[in-house]
Scaffold this motif. Structure first.
Motif, short mmCIF file in Angstrom:
data_model
loop_
_atom_site.label_atom_id
_atom_site.label_comp_id
_atom_site.label_asym_id
_atom_site.label_seq_id
_atom_site.Cartn_x
_atom_site.Cartn_y
_atom_site.Cartn_z
N SER A 1 0.86 -1.18 0.00
CA SER A 1 0.00 0.00 0.00
C SER A 1 0.90 1.23 0.00
N ILE A 2 0.62 2.15 -0.93
CA ILE A 2 1.48 3.33 -1.11
C ILE A 2 0.60 4.58 -1.11
N ASP A 3 1.01 5.60 -0.37
CA ASP A 3 0.38 6.92 -0.50
C ASP A 3 1.03 7.60 -1.69
N ALA A 4 0.48 7.36 -2.87
CA ALA A 4 1.15 7.74 -4.11
C ALA A 4 0.89 9.18 -4.53
N HIS A 5 -0.34 9.65 -4.41
CA HIS A 5 -0.71 10.97 -4.92
C HIS A 5 -1.56 11.72 -3.90
N THR A 6 -1.64 13.03 -4.07
CA THR A 6 -2.61 13.82 -3.30
C THR A 6 -3.80 14.01 -4.23
N GLY A 7 -4.88 13.39 -3.89
CA GLY A 7 -6.06 13.42 -4.75
C GLY A 7 -6.24 12.08 -5.43
N ILE A 8 -7.13 12.06 -6.41
CA ILE A 8 -7.54 10.82 -7.07
C ILE A 8 -6.41 10.27 -7.94
N VAL A 9 -6.24 8.95 -7.90
CA VAL A 9 -5.33 8.26 -8.82
C VAL A 9 -6.17 7.92 -10.05
N TRP A 10 -5.88 8.58 -11.17
CA TRP A 10 -6.70 8.41 -12.37
C TRP A 10 -6.20 7.31 -13.30
N GLY A 11 -4.90 7.01 -13.27
CA GLY A 11 -4.39 6.02 -14.22
C GLY A 11 -3.27 5.19 -13.64
N LEU A 12 -3.23 3.93 -14.08
CA LEU A 12 -2.18 3.00 -13.68
C LEU A 12 -1.81 2.14 -14.89
N THR A 13 -0.54 1.81 -15.01
CA THR A 13 -0.11 0.87 -16.04
C THR A 13 1.20 0.23 -15.59
N TYR A 14 1.41 -1.01 -15.99
CA TYR A 14 2.65 -1.70 -15.69
C TYR A 14 3.66 -1.43 -16.80
N ARG A 15 4.92 -1.49 -16.44
CA ARG A 15 5.97 -1.53 -17.45
C ARG A 15 5.93 -2.92 -18.06
N PRO A 16 6.36 -3.08 -19.32
CA PRO A 16 6.26 -4.40 -19.97
C PRO A 16 7.01 -5.52 -19.25
N LEU B 1 8.13 -5.38 -13.60
CA LEU B 1 8.87 -5.10 -12.37
C LEU B 1 8.57 -3.72 -11.80
N ALA B 2 7.86 -2.90 -12.56
CA ALA B 2 7.53 -1.55 -12.10
C ALA B 2 6.20 -1.14 -12.71
N PHE B 3 5.61 -0.10 -12.15
CA PHE B 3 4.37 0.43 -12.70
C PHE B 3 4.37 1.95 -12.62
N LEU B 4 3.52 2.56 -13.42
CA LEU B 4 3.36 4.01 -13.45
C LEU B 4 1.99 4.36 -12.91
N SER B 5 1.93 5.48 -12.20
CA SER B 5 0.64 5.99 -11.72
C SER B 5 0.55 7.46 -12.08
N CYS B 6 -0.65 7.93 -12.32
CA CYS B 6 -0.86 9.36 -12.55
C CYS B 6 -2.10 9.79 -11.78
N GLY B 7 -2.13 11.07 -11.42
CA GLY B 7 -3.23 11.49 -10.58
C GLY B 7 -3.60 12.94 -10.72
#
Length: 180
Positions: free
Chosen positions: A104-119, A122-128
């Protein structure tokens, strides 16, 4: 089962208004209803199909977010690993085979709108809502590996299949190089 039919005599029937319809006499004789058998067959098939649709396909739930989930992504290299992002800015990693939260990660302040894995998975991207895209490595989830600042809210993110670039969508579509 005993069925009692209610019948009324047409002689007793009186229209209350001139626009009232006259009662129709229907014959339920098979000779007068040639398509009844086919119609019943179609109805039975539809009932079976609906039973299959509503046959409880729900397997389980992943409970743990305190706010609504706005984004999910599946690991391309694993069938049991997903991440989900919620309205409170928290991103959670899940193991689907056990149904347990793995991180569990406190990733963003506000809504997390998008997530995707790297191919490589081993890692993923989040946007918010905080106008940032963050690259998270599963090796160290205590802080983001990289943070990319945008000029406006980011609503979606997707990674290229082979190259180390990704795209975000908000007011504009932007292409980012994760190695810079």
């Amino acid at each position: 089962m005993k069925v009692k039919a209610v019948t009324r005599s047409a002689d007793v029937f009186e229209r209350e208004r001139p626009s009232d319809l006259q009662p129709l006499q229907r014959s339920y004789e098979p000779i007068h209803r040639p398509f009844e058998k086919a119609r019943e067959y179609v109805r039975a098939l539809n009932a079976v199909k609906l039973d299959r649709v509503f046959a409880k396909p729900f397997v389980s739930s992943l409970g743990g977010h305190s706010d609504g989930v706005y984004a999910m992504a599946k690991n391309p290299k694993s069938t049991v690993s997903v991440v989900s992002g919620a309205g409170d800015g928290v991103v959670k990693a899940w193991n689907l085979s056990t149904g347990k939260e793995t991180a569990s990660i406190d990733a963003h302040t506000g809504i997390v709108w998008g997530l995707t894995y790297r191919p490589d998975g081993l890692a993923f991207l989040s946007c918010g809502e905080d106008s940032t895209a963050k690259l998270w490595s599963f090796m160290d989830l205590s802080r983001p590996q990289s943070t990319f600042m945008a000029s406006s809210q980011l609503r979606a993110v997707d990674h290229h299949y082979t190259d180390p670039i990704f795209a975000t969508a908000g007011d504009v579509v932007a292409i980012w190089d994760e190695s810079r």
